[in-house]
Every structure is written in C-alpha cells, then in structure tokens.
Motif scaffolding. Structure first.
Motif, short mmCIF file in Angstrom:
data_model
loop_
_atom_site.label_atom_id
_atom_site.label_comp_id
_atom_site.label_asym_id
_atom_site.label_seq_id
_atom_site.Cartn_x
_atom_site.Cartn_y
_atom_site.Cartn_z
N LEU A 117 76.47 -6.86 66.64
CA LEU A 117 75.39 -5.97 66.17
C LEU A 117 75.77 -5.44 64.79
CD1 LEU A 117 73.00 -3.92 66.52
CD2 LEU A 117 74.57 -2.49 67.83
N VAL A 118 74.88 -5.63 63.82
CA VAL A 118 75.16 -5.03 62.51
C VAL A 118 74.50 -3.66 62.47
CG1 VAL A 118 75.60 -7.12 61.16
CG2 VAL A 118 73.26 -6.37 61.45
N ALA A 119 75.31 -2.64 62.38
CA ALA A 119 74.78 -1.28 62.49
C ALA A 119 75.46 -0.37 61.48
CB ALA A 119 74.97 -0.76 63.91
N LYS A 233 84.58 -1.94 60.85
CA LYS A 233 83.91 -1.07 59.85
C LYS A 233 83.88 -1.77 58.49
CE LYS A 233 85.76 2.98 58.44
NZ LYS A 233 85.76 3.09 56.97
N GLN A 234 82.69 -1.81 57.91
CA GLN A 234 82.58 -2.38 56.56
C GLN A 234 82.90 -1.29 55.54
OE1 GLN A 234 77.68 -2.19 56.63
NE2 GLN A 234 78.60 -3.57 55.18
N GLU A 235 83.48 -1.71 54.43
CA GLU A 235 83.77 -0.78 53.35
C GLU A 235 82.73 -0.96 52.26
OE1 GLU A 235 85.96 1.46 53.67
OE2 GLU A 235 87.13 0.70 55.35
N ILE A 345 66.24 -22.05 54.56
CA ILE A 345 66.94 -20.78 54.34
C ILE A 345 65.95 -19.62 54.27
CG2 ILE A 345 66.94 -20.99 51.78
CD1 ILE A 345 70.03 -19.88 53.68
N ASN A 346 66.46 -18.44 54.54
CA ASN A 346 65.63 -17.24 54.36
C ASN A 346 65.50 -16.94 52.87
OD1 ASN A 346 64.57 -14.47 55.16
ND2 ASN A 346 66.36 -13.90 53.96
N VAL A 347 64.27 -16.75 52.41
CA VAL A 347 64.09 -16.22 51.05
C VAL A 347 63.66 -14.77 51.25
CG1 VAL A 347 62.79 -16.37 48.90
CG2 VAL A 347 63.46 -18.46 50.09
N GLU A 348 64.49 -13.85 50.76
CA GLU A 348 64.28 -12.43 51.07
C GLU A 348 62.91 -11.96 50.56
OE1 GLU A 348 65.35 -11.05 53.33
OE2 GLU A 348 66.23 -9.07 53.05
N TYR A 349 62.37 -10.95 51.26
CA TYR A 349 60.97 -10.56 51.01
C TYR A 349 60.69 -10.19 49.55
CZ TYR A 349 63.18 -6.07 52.46
OH TYR A 349 64.01 -5.00 52.61
N ASN A 379 61.71 -14.11 58.94
CA ASN A 379 63.07 -14.01 59.46
C ASN A 379 63.27 -12.65 60.14
OD1 ASN A 379 66.03 -14.12 59.54
ND2 ASN A 379 65.94 -12.74 57.79
N ILE A 380 63.74 -12.66 61.39
CA ILE A 380 64.01 -11.37 62.04
C ILE A 380 65.50 -11.10 62.13
CG2 ILE A 380 61.81 -11.33 63.24
CD1 ILE A 380 63.37 -11.92 65.85
N ASN A 381 66.26 -11.89 61.41
CA ASN A 381 67.70 -11.67 61.30
C ASN A 381 68.40 -11.61 62.63
OD1 ASN A 381 68.73 -11.93 58.85
ND2 ASN A 381 69.17 -9.77 58.49
N GLY A 450 59.49 -10.69 70.68
CA GLY A 450 60.84 -10.55 70.17
C GLY A 450 61.07 -9.64 68.99
N TYR A 451 60.01 -9.01 68.44
CA TYR A 451 60.28 -8.30 67.19
C TYR A 451 59.47 -7.02 67.07
CZ TYR A 451 61.11 -7.56 62.22
OH TYR A 451 61.48 -7.04 61.01
N ALA A 452 60.15 -5.90 67.12
CA ALA A 452 59.49 -4.60 66.94
C ALA A 452 60.49 -3.61 66.36
CB ALA A 452 58.94 -4.10 68.27
N1 UGB Z 1 73.16 -3.08 57.74
C1 UGB Z 1 74.53 -3.03 57.79
O1 UGB Z 1 75.13 -3.18 58.86
N2 UGB Z 1 75.19 -2.80 56.63
C2 UGB Z 1 74.57 -2.66 55.44
O2 UGB Z 1 75.26 -2.49 54.42
C3 UGB Z 1 73.16 -2.73 55.41
C4 UGB Z 1 72.49 -2.94 56.57
P1 UGB Z 1 67.87 -3.17 57.06
P2 UGB Z 1 66.04 -4.93 55.67
O3 UGB Z 1 64.27 -8.37 60.37
O4 UGB Z 1 63.54 -6.50 59.89
C5 UGB Z 1 66.59 -7.26 56.88
O5 UGB Z 1 68.08 -2.19 56.01
O6 UGB Z 1 66.16 -4.68 54.23
C6 UGB Z 1 72.45 -3.38 58.99
C7 UGB Z 1 66.60 -8.72 56.48
O7 UGB Z 1 67.35 -8.84 55.27
O8 UGB Z 1 67.05 -2.79 58.26
O9 UGB Z 1 64.85 -4.34 56.36
C8 UGB Z 1 71.46 -2.30 59.39
O10 UGB Z 1 72.09 -1.29 60.12
C9 UGB Z 1 65.17 -9.25 56.35
O11 UGB Z 1 65.16 -10.63 55.99
O12 UGB Z 1 67.36 -4.56 56.44
O13 UGB Z 1 65.98 -6.53 55.84
C10 UGB Z 1 70.45 -3.12 60.17
O14 UGB Z 1 70.87 -3.29 61.51
C11 UGB Z 1 64.46 -9.08 57.68
O15 UGB Z 1 65.07 -9.93 58.61
C12 UGB Z 1 70.48 -4.49 59.49
O16 UGB Z 1 71.69 -4.56 58.78
C13 UGB Z 1 64.51 -7.64 58.13
O17 UGB Z 1 65.87 -7.11 58.10
C14 UGB Z 1 69.31 -4.72 58.56
O18 UGB Z 1 69.26 -3.67 57.60
C15 UGB Z 1 64.05 -7.50 59.56
#
Ligand code: UGB
Length: 628
Positions: A117-119, A233-235, A345-349, A379-381, A450-452
């Motif tokens: 989980l990226v959080a 933990k990311q720095e 590939i994902n092209v960011e929004y 992309n829902i990452n 799957g996405y909300a």
């Molecule tokens: N996050 C980290 O863990 N570290 C960081 O430094 C930054 C973020 P956002 P955003 O699916 O909804 C992403 O800010 O800009 C975590 C994708 O890039 O919510 O809305 C953070 O905690 C986009 O392509 O991202 O955009 C969170 O869990 C699309 O998929 C996650 O990273 C979009 O999300 C995303 O951070 C989406």
C-alpha cells in the motif's frame, strides 16, 4: 571551504561530493570554524540522509536533475517520436464465466502474493487533516480504509489457504546440475503447501509514518500478525533552486536544505533497498499487488486482476476503468516509436492532453462521443507485478523509475523558477525501463466494481461533478461502496431496491441501500452466491444491512429498516424467513463548514442517526437459524 570547520570523515566525504558537484553555495554564508558546529553537524546529518535514500546517492540525484532540467528548459517533448494509440487489454465483464474463472484463479494465487500500500501522501486536496487510511470508508460500520485493507488481505489469505493444492515443486533432480532431459524420467515432486501468510508492506512518509504506526497499534494490527506488516518510510528529496540543479537552502535556516516528496515511485527503490523483495522471494512470493490509500472498492477487483496476471503470465498488469476525459487519472496508452519500439504505459493526466494535441489530435483529451468516455482506459494505479522479473529488473535499476521535473518558471526565458522544484517519480512508470520483450498488460474493470477514491474536498468535488467528471469525494466514495455491494447482491439474485437520489455537500449522488459486509463474509461473487439464496432476499430502498461473520447465509429475508448480524468463527447462521421492519438508520445532512462536527463527517456532508435496528449476534460455535 574555509568555513566548514572540523568535520568527521563521513562529513568531509559528503562535503567533497557537494563541492565537486558545484554546490559550494551551500557553505557560503556559514560562520567561520568553531562557530555553530552543532548546526554544521546537523546539516551533514541531513545531507547523509539525502545521500543514502536516493539510489546512487546525491551525485546521481544532481546529475539526473541537471539532465531533466536542461530538457525541460529546452522544451523537449518527452513523447517526441512516439505516436499514441488506444491499446487493447483484458476487458472484464462482471459475473460472466471468464470473470468467475479469473476470480477463482486469483484466490488460488493469493497466498503466493504480497501486498503493498502506498500511503505516504497527505489528504491536502481532501481537506482532511488526518492520515487518509484512518478515514472511515463508510460511517455505517465506521471501518477505516486501513481496517478494510488488512481484513481483506486476511480473508484472502484464509480463502487461498483453503483451496491451496500441494505445490508442484519441479522434478527431484538438482536444478542446474542434472541435464534438463533427465527431468522427464523423474516424477514431479509435490510438496504440501501448508497455510501461508500474505506479507503486507505499507509505504509511509514523514507526514504519515507515526500516525499509521499508531493506528495499527491501537487496533492490534486489525487482526493481522504484527510481523506480517512492514512499514517502509520514504524520504523527501532535495529541492532545486535553478537550472544548474543548485540545491535550495531553507530561507529560514542556512543549515537545512529544502526538501519535498519525490512521489509514489519511491516504492520500488524502498522495496529493493529494504531487502523485502529478497525476503519475499525466499518465501515463495510470486506476485506483488500495489494499491493506493483510499479506494474502498479495490479488493473487489483484486482476485480477478490477480487471476488475469497469473493466467496471462503478465510481468506487469495495470488495473484500469473507463475514463472520463479530463478526469484526474492517467490514461493507459499504446506508444509506438518511429524506430519501431512499442510500449503500453500510463500517460499521466496532466500530460495526456498536451501529448494528444502535439500528436495530431487537436482536440486533445476529449470523450469519444459514441461512448461518452475517453478512448484511453483510466489508470487506477493498482498494479500486479510478477516478482521474478521485478527482482531482476530492480537489481539493475535499484528501483529508480524514470523521473520527471515540473519547474514553474518565472518567465518565458525559462531561466529562473517561481519557487524551488524537485525531481518526482510515479509508481506506474516502472514498466518504462523494462525491455520490449516484457509482458505488459492491463485489465479494464467496471468502474462501479473497482474504483472509488476519496481525494477531493467538497467544493472541488462539486465543481468536478458540474464539469461532468467524477467527484472522487468522501461522499461519492461511500455511496460507491453501497452501490457496489447492492449490485453484487443483485448479481447473486437478491431483490435490491433502486437507489434514491440525494444531495450532500452540493453533490448529487445515488444512495443505494446501505449494505456493508466484512471481507470474511465474502470477497468474490462466488462467495456471495454461496451465501445468498437469490430471490428470497429482499432489501428495501432505505435499508441498512451489516453482515459481519464468515458463515451467515441469507436464505429468506425481507428487510425494510436496519439489521446487523454478527457471528464469530464456527457459528453457522441461517437466516430463514426473517422479516425486519423498523425505523432504521438515516443520514442527516451537515454542513462542510460546520466546525461542530468532526472532519471525517464534514467531508462527506452527513452524519448517521440510528433510530431503530435489529441486532443479532452469535459468539459461540454451532448452527443457528434466524427466523424472527
Ligand atoms: N503517495 C505516496 O505514497 N507518496 C507520495 O510521495 C505521493 C503519493 P495521489 P494522484 O488512481 O486515483 C495517482 O496524490 O495525483 C501515495 C496516479 O498517478 O492520490 O491523484 C498516496 O498516499 C494517477 O495516474 O495521486 O494520481 C496515494 O495512496 C491515477 O492512477 C497514492 O500515492 C490516480 O492516482 C496516489 O497519490 C488514481
């Protein structure tokens, strides 16, 4: 140089690196030696951290920054030479045979998986001051996102262990020693699998680490073994003041370099440098599932997407949903280079619109009028990555994914910045460095399934809704959870009333009956079908239903009010002929700016009022029939 003072060897080495990289300005205003020594040591402590946390150290960071800043200054188009087109991927239709097969395969594969989980992000856009994973995903059960995630992983673990077959561990001869043709003479060796635990890693940041740790501790890790969860933990990375990549000093503290987050792309280098990947590989993990902080639906999509990855042996599988043009989610795109290279590939929004405009699509990011959606899947990452190829790739890159820089220039000369910038990275850019032979796929799901995500504050969400894009607010995130559960119950044959249109925080939304179940009750459609006897289950429009227990079977039930059924492990509960009518639970509007209410309610625009309910609880093993 004269101002540096007396340094330890490691400090002198860092000073040498900085000076050789043209960063002498950092020391310019330092007092003479024997002054402010504690501050000087503090400075080098920070530099040491910045050096250690970036793959290749500060030298690499500065060198990458110079290159990217130069390209940005020259206006280099990162997509130059590439032509976009709409890719084709696996499109899942909820409930059909293929979907059910993928779900079953995903459950089978799950105990060979690890979750990440990226959080590390804070909810600034959301207007919530806590960590986002602590937010309740719904206020009917009050389960936080983190609780839902942990319980879903545990439920998946149990389900996977229950169907695990003994594993084929290859032939009995010695791999790499015996000639391959021998293998055909020896029977495959099967080893009992035994119950496995699914590892779970959470990437935190300075902003979220302590609070995530506390949340886990306060809730006894939500039932997971403590050593099953690893926090990494990311720095932050150093800010850059100009096009030469001069590191920026804090204007209020000349012994501190300004830093900013480097983005969710850090997850790859952290998994690599923490040794987790090697550990997981040794434990037999084959798949890693990455997901984000506030998507309460994601585990409904996990089994099928894992099943797709395993069936198709994808190195990378990105989950996607139909995307509305200009929605703040990246577009999955096929890019073909004029030299023949191809990549999906994902092209960011923020890049999709300019990229399309510069590639012969003058209207940019617009919906296809025939579907009402962008032709590019969103992309829902949520990524499913095959561990074997991931480990190989990361041993080359140390987990550094291609970065970008986004300076805000003062003027068109593009020589100075409005404020310091930094390099950034995205988790989903990992496939960019993979060889063209890698199997990169994507899986498109129904958005309701799957996405909300919960990302935007009420004002921004209302504006997005008015502009025809999804609001991605706490209100819409919660409503989506009820909708998904009701649609799944309908797919299992239950008679669920239509939703009511409501308006909270200036957002009109459909509110379905508020049905919530714990992950141990059901994860897949097959689970729901096994527990609900279709047409004999009726749920009225404003009903509330909470199911919390592994073995609750709805055989015949009419619900018009609120009903809570809880059961412990070993209690088999058959709901047969239950007719519940009571005043139920309602949502009462509250104002977004009403400071008397807690923030987690204000962001959604309502609070729960419990009028009357029926509660049934079984805390002992046995078989029980509920009929009144
Ligand atoms: N996050 C980290 O863990 N570290 C960081 O430094 C930054 C973020 P956002 P955003 O699916 O909804 C992403 O800010 O800009 C975590 C994708 O890039 O919510 O809305 C953070 O905690 C986009 O392509 O991202 O955009 C969170 O869990 C699309 O998929 C996650 O990273 C979009 O999300 C995303 O951070 C989406």
């Amino acid at each position: 140089r004269a101002n540096l003072g007396i340094l330890a060897d490691w400090e002198a080495e860092l000073a040498r690196i900085l000076l050789s990289e043209g960063q002498g300005h950092l020391f310019e205003n330092w007092p003479p030696p024997l002054n402010a020594d504690a501050d000087k040591h503090r400075f080098f402590k920070q530099v040491q951290k910045l050096d250690a946390s970036y793959p290749g150290g500060l030298r690499a960071y500065i060198s990458n920054a110079r290159k990217l800043l130069q390209e940005s200054r020259d206006g280099v188009n990162p997509f130059d030479g590439w032509t976009p087109s709409v890719p084709s991927g696996e499109v899942l239709t909820y409930g059909n045979t293929a979907f059910s097969r993928y779900e079953a395969e995903g459950v089978r594969q799950a105990n060979d998986a690890a979750f990440v989980l990226v959080a590390g992000g804070l909810g600034e856009r959301l207007g919530y001051s806590g960590i986002k994973v602590a937010l309740p995903s719904n206020i009917v059960t009050d389960a936080s996102f983190l609780q839902t995630y942990v319980e879903s992983i545990l439920a998946l673990q149990d389900a996977s262990n229950a169907v695990a077959e003994d594993r084929d561990d290859g032939c009995q001869c010695l791999p790499g020693v015996c000639p391959p043709q021998w293998t055909s003479f020896f029977p495959a060796r099967t080893v009992p699998s035994g119950p496995r635990r699914i590892p779970f890693a959470i990437m935190t940041s300075d902003d979220t680490h302590a609070r995530t740790q506390k949340l886990l501790e306060e809730h006894a890790y939500f039932g997971m073994d403590k050593d099953q969860i690893t926090l990494i933990k990311q720095e932050k990375v150093a800010c850059l003041a100009d096009n030469s990549a001069s590191l920026a000093l804090d204007p209020d503290d000349k012994f501190r370099i300004l830093t900013k987050p480097h983005g969710h792309g850090d997850v790859h280098s952290l998994l690599y440098s923490s040794g987790l990947l090697k550990d997981w590989q040794a434990k037999g993990v084959k798949w890693i599932l990455f997901f984000q902080d506030t998507n309460g639906l994601i585990f409904k999509a996990v089994p099928s997407s894992l099943g797709v990855s395993a069936t198709r042996s994808y190195d990378v599988n990105s989950l996607a949903v139909p995307r509305k043009a200009k929605e703040a989610i990246g577009g999955i795109t096929r890019l073909t280079h004029k030299d023949g290279r191809k990549i999906v590939i994902n092209v960011e929004y923020n890049q999709l619109d300019p990229m399309l405009r510069s590639s012969g699509y003058p209207d940019g990011d617009v919906n296809d009028p025939s579907t009402g959606f962008s032709p590019y899947p969103g992309n829902i990452n949520q990524l499913v990555i095959k561990l074997e190829s991931y480990v190989k790739e990361l041993s080359k890159t140390r987990g550094l994914v291609p970065e970008f820089v986004n300076p805000k220039y003062k003027d068109s000369s593009r020589t100075s910045f409005k404020s310091p910038t930094r390099l950034e990275s995205l988790m989903q850019d990992y496939p960019k460095s993979l060889s063209p032979s890698a199997d990169i796929g994507f899986t498109v799901l129904d958005v309701w399934l799957g996405y909300a995500p919960v990302k935007n504050n009420p004002e921004d969400a209302a504006a997005k809704l008015a502009a025809g894009t999804p609001p991605h607010s706490a209100t819409s995130g919660e409503a989506a959870l009820y909708r998904a559960n009701c649609l799944i119950l309908r797919a299992a044959g239950a008679k669920v009333a239509d939703p009511r249109t409501v308006r909270y925080n200036d957002q009109e939304t459909e509110m379905w009956p508020r049905v919530v179940w714990s992950p141990k009750w059901a994860l897949t459609l097959a689970d729901v079908k096994a527990k609900v006897r279709g047409a004999s289950v009726e749920i009225a429009q404003d009903a509330v239903l909470i199911l919390d227990g592994p073995e609750i079977y709805l055989e015949a039930m009419k619900l018009d009010g609120a009903l809570v059924i809880r059961s412990k492990e070993g209690a088999k509960v058959r709901v047969a002929g239950l007719d519940v009518r009571n005043k139920g639970w309602t949502f009462q509007s509250i104002g977004w700016q009403d400071r008397r209410e807690p923030e987690e309610l204000r962001v959604r625009g309502y609070k729960l009022v419990k009028r009357e309910q029926k509660e049934i609880e079984f805390d002992k093993p046995g078989e029980f029939v509920v009929s009144h």
